[in-house]
Design a protein around this motif. Structure first.
Motif, PDB file in Angstrom:
ATOM      1  N   LEU A  56       0.827  -1.205   0.000  1.00 31.17           N
ATOM      2  CA  LEU A  56       0.000   0.000   0.000  1.00 31.17           C
ATOM      3  C   LEU A  56       0.866   1.261   0.000  1.00 31.17           C
ATOM      4  N   ALA A  57       1.937   1.243   0.763  1.00 30.29           N
ATOM      5  CA  ALA A  57       2.840   2.402   0.785  1.00 30.29           C
ATOM      6  C   ALA A  57       3.431   2.633  -0.608  1.00 30.29           C
ATOM      7  N   LEU A  58       3.838   1.560  -1.272  1.00 30.28           N
ATOM      8  CA  LEU A  58       4.390   1.692  -2.625  1.00 30.28           C
ATOM      9  C   LEU A  58       3.329   2.203  -3.594  1.00 30.28           C
ATOM     10  N   LEU A  59       2.133   1.647  -3.517  1.00 27.98           N
ATOM     11  CA  LEU A  59       1.064   2.090  -4.412  1.00 27.98           C
ATOM     12  C   LEU A  59       0.677   3.544  -4.154  1.00 27.98           C
ATOM     13  N   ASN A  60       0.629   3.948  -2.903  1.00 25.57           N
ATOM     14  CA  ASN A  60       0.329   5.355  -2.600  1.00 25.57           C
ATOM     15  C   ASN A  60       1.374   6.267  -3.227  1.00 25.57           C
ATOM     16  N   LYS A  61       2.640   5.863  -3.136  1.00 24.28           N
ATOM     17  CA  LYS A  61       3.724   6.652  -3.747  1.00 24.28           C
ATOM     18  C   LYS A  61       3.555   6.697  -5.262  1.00 24.28           C
ATOM     19  N   LEU A  62       3.214   5.555  -5.862  1.00 24.24           N
ATOM     20  CA  LEU A  62       3.062   5.493  -7.317  1.00 24.24           C
ATOM     21  C   LEU A  62       1.845   6.289  -7.799  1.00 24.24           C
ATOM     22  N   VAL A  63       0.758   6.259  -7.040  1.00 29.14           N
ATOM     23  CA  VAL A  63      -0.422   7.048  -7.407  1.00 29.14           C
ATOM     24  C   VAL A  63      -0.095   8.535  -7.335  1.00 29.14           C
ATOM     25  N   GLU A  64       0.682   8.914  -6.336  1.00 29.72           N
ATOM     26  CA  GLU A  64       1.093  10.321  -6.221  1.00 29.72           C
ATOM     27  C   GLU A  64       2.018  10.704  -7.386  1.00 29.72           C
ATOM     28  N   GLU A  65       2.907   9.794  -7.755  1.00 28.73           N
ATOM     29  CA  GLU A  65       3.862  10.054  -8.829  1.00 28.73           C
ATOM     30  C   GLU A  65       3.202  10.030 -10.209  1.00 28.73           C
ATOM     31  N   PHE A  66       2.220   9.124 -10.387  1.00 32.68           N
ATOM     32  CA  PHE A  66       1.548   8.951 -11.679  1.00 32.68           C
ATOM     33  C   PHE A  66       0.031   9.037 -11.494  1.00 32.68           C
ATOM     34  N   PRO A  67      -0.502  10.203 -11.166  1.00 32.09           N
ATOM     35  CA  PRO A  67      -1.934  10.310 -10.852  1.00 32.09           C
ATOM     36  C   PRO A  67      -2.861  10.035 -12.037  1.00 32.09           C
ATOM     37  N   ASP A  68      -2.337  10.067 -13.252  1.00 33.58           N
ATOM     38  CA  ASP A  68      -3.178   9.822 -14.426  1.00 33.58           C
ATOM     39  C   ASP A  68      -3.036   8.403 -14.965  1.00 33.58           C
ATOM     40  N   ASP A  69      -2.343   7.542 -14.246  1.00 25.35           N
ATOM     41  CA  ASP A  69      -2.153   6.151 -14.672  1.00 25.35           C
ATOM     42  C   ASP A  69      -3.240   5.277 -14.047  1.00 25.35           C
ATOM     43  N   HIS A  70      -4.235   4.938 -14.855  1.00 26.37           N
ATOM     44  CA  HIS A  70      -5.372   4.171 -14.322  1.00 26.37           C
ATOM     45  C   HIS A  70      -4.961   2.811 -13.785  1.00 26.37           C
ATOM     46  N   THR A  71      -3.908   2.213 -14.336  1.00 29.29           N
ATOM     47  CA  THR A  71      -3.504   0.878 -13.885  1.00 29.29           C
ATOM     48  C   THR A  71      -3.007   0.906 -12.444  1.00 29.29           C
ATOM     49  N   VAL A  72      -2.332   1.977 -12.063  1.00 34.19           N
ATOM     50  CA  VAL A  72      -1.835   2.102 -10.696  1.00 34.19           C
ATOM     51  C   VAL A  72      -3.000   2.290  -9.732  1.00 34.19           C
ATOM     52  N   VAL A  73      -3.930   3.136 -10.100  1.00 28.83           N
ATOM     53  CA  VAL A  73      -5.096   3.382  -9.247  1.00 28.83           C
ATOM     54  C   VAL A  73      -5.921   2.100  -9.113  1.00 28.83           C
ATOM     55  N   LYS A  74      -6.111   1.396 -10.225  1.00 26.39           N
ATOM     56  CA  LYS A  74      -6.874   0.137 -10.195  1.00 26.39           C
ATOM     57  C   LYS A  74      -6.153  -0.918  -9.351  1.00 26.39           C
ATOM     58  N   GLU A  75      -4.839  -0.961  -9.462  1.00 27.85           N
ATOM     59  CA  GLU A  75      -4.060  -1.922  -8.672  1.00 27.85           C
ATOM     60  C   GLU A  75      -4.182  -1.637  -7.180  1.00 27.85           C
ATOM     61  N   ARG A  76      -4.223  -0.353  -6.814  1.00 27.85           N
ATOM     62  CA  ARG A  76      -4.429  -0.022  -5.404  1.00 27.85           C
ATOM     63  C   ARG A  76      -5.821  -0.473  -4.960  1.00 27.85           C
ATOM     64  N   GLY A  77      -6.803  -0.338  -5.851  1.00 29.18           N
ATOM     65  CA  GLY A  77      -8.136  -0.856  -5.547  1.00 29.18           C
ATOM     66  C   GLY A  77      -8.109  -2.366  -5.334  1.00 29.18           C
ATOM     67  N   ASN A  78      -7.342  -3.061  -6.175  1.00 30.87           N
ATOM     68  CA  ASN A  78      -7.214  -4.518  -6.017  1.00 30.87           C
ATOM     69  C   ASN A  78      -6.611  -4.871  -4.661  1.00 30.87           C
ATOM     70  N   LEU A  79      -5.602  -4.101  -4.251  1.00 30.53           N
ATOM     71  CA  LEU A  79      -4.984  -4.345  -2.948  1.00 30.53           C
ATOM     72  C   LEU A  79      -5.993  -4.101  -1.828  1.00 30.53           C
ATOM     73  N   HIS A  80      -6.761  -3.012  -1.934  1.00 29.40           N
ATOM     74  CA  HIS A  80      -7.799  -2.761  -0.922  1.00 29.40           C
ATOM     75  C   HIS A  80      -8.791  -3.925  -0.870  1.00 29.40           C
ATOM     76  N   SER A  81      -9.146  -4.460  -2.031  1.00 30.32           N
ATOM     77  CA  SER A  81     -10.056  -5.615  -2.047  1.00 30.32           C
ATOM     78  C   SER A  81      -9.412  -6.821  -1.383  1.00 30.32           C
ATOM     79  N   ASP A  82      -8.133  -7.060  -1.682  1.00 29.81           N
ATOM     80  CA  ASP A  82      -7.417  -8.169  -1.041  1.00 29.81           C
ATOM     81  C   ASP A  82      -7.434  -8.027   0.474  1.00 29.81           C
TER      82      ASP A  82
END
Length: 186
Positions: A56-82
């Motif tokens: 989650l820490a890595l994904l939060n950093k990546l979402v901040e770094e690449f806010p327009d990358d839907h794959t990163v945002v979706k992957e964070r959603g997948n982690l939240h689901s997990d």
């Protein structure tokens, strides 16, 4: 041309959203992610080891770094689901859809999170949106069948079970249900 009120689109050779953007039929043509292979590998390692806080820490950093990358945002959603944080997953899936509305998996994952929270009608709506974009995926029909069954609509659930099998589903539960509970709806 047929109007489909369920998904508020005009169905033609391509699908036109109410807002006017064109969604080409799904051909696995996602925009490429900007995330490095190293970060993707690190994330996979964390998820495999169930180090969710590090992932989650890595994904939060990546979402901040690449806010327009839907794959990163979706992957964070997948982690939240997990992690069974379905409300947070829903927020991320909706954000991913805003970034890339042509992603059937974002709608599918959103529907799964909604179903996990017992919001079956909203789940059905989003499974349907995924199906509009990618009508040949048996998983979309199989999971929508579960939502229909949970909402009490066995006839539509069975219709989706049969469609899922017709599209090649090998899921044992789906096949058993088709042969038993849904036999009369074929």
């Amino acid at each position: 041309k047929k109007y489909c009120p369920i998904i508020d689109t005009l169905a033609v050779d391509e699908y036109v959203h109410a807002a006017g953007s064109v969604v080409a039929p799904y051909a696995n043509k996602y925009p490429r992610t900007k995330v490095s292979k190293k970060d993707r590998d690190t994330l996979a390692k964390y998820k495999k080891a169930k180090h969710y806080s590090k992932a989650l820490a890595l994904l939060n950093k990546l979402v901040e770094e690449f806010p327009d990358d839907h794959t990163v945002v979706k992957e964070r959603g997948n982690l939240h689901s997990d992690m069974e944080n379905h409300s947070d997953a829903i927020i991320d899936y909706k954000a991913a859809i805003k970034l890339f509305p042509e992603s059937p998996t974002a709608y599918y994952n959103l529907a799964n999170a909604l179903r996990a929270l017992g919001k079956y009608e909203k789940a059905i709506y989003n499974y349907t949106r995924a199906i509009v974009i990618e009508p040949s995926d048996p998983f979309f029909y199989g999971n929508r069948a579960i939502a229909y069954a949970k909402s009490g609509n066995i006839k539509l659930a069975c219709s989706d079970i049969h469609k899922s099998i017709d599209l090649g589903s090998k899921n044992e539960v789906t096949i058993r249900l088709a042969k038993t509970e849904c036999k009369k709806y074929k």
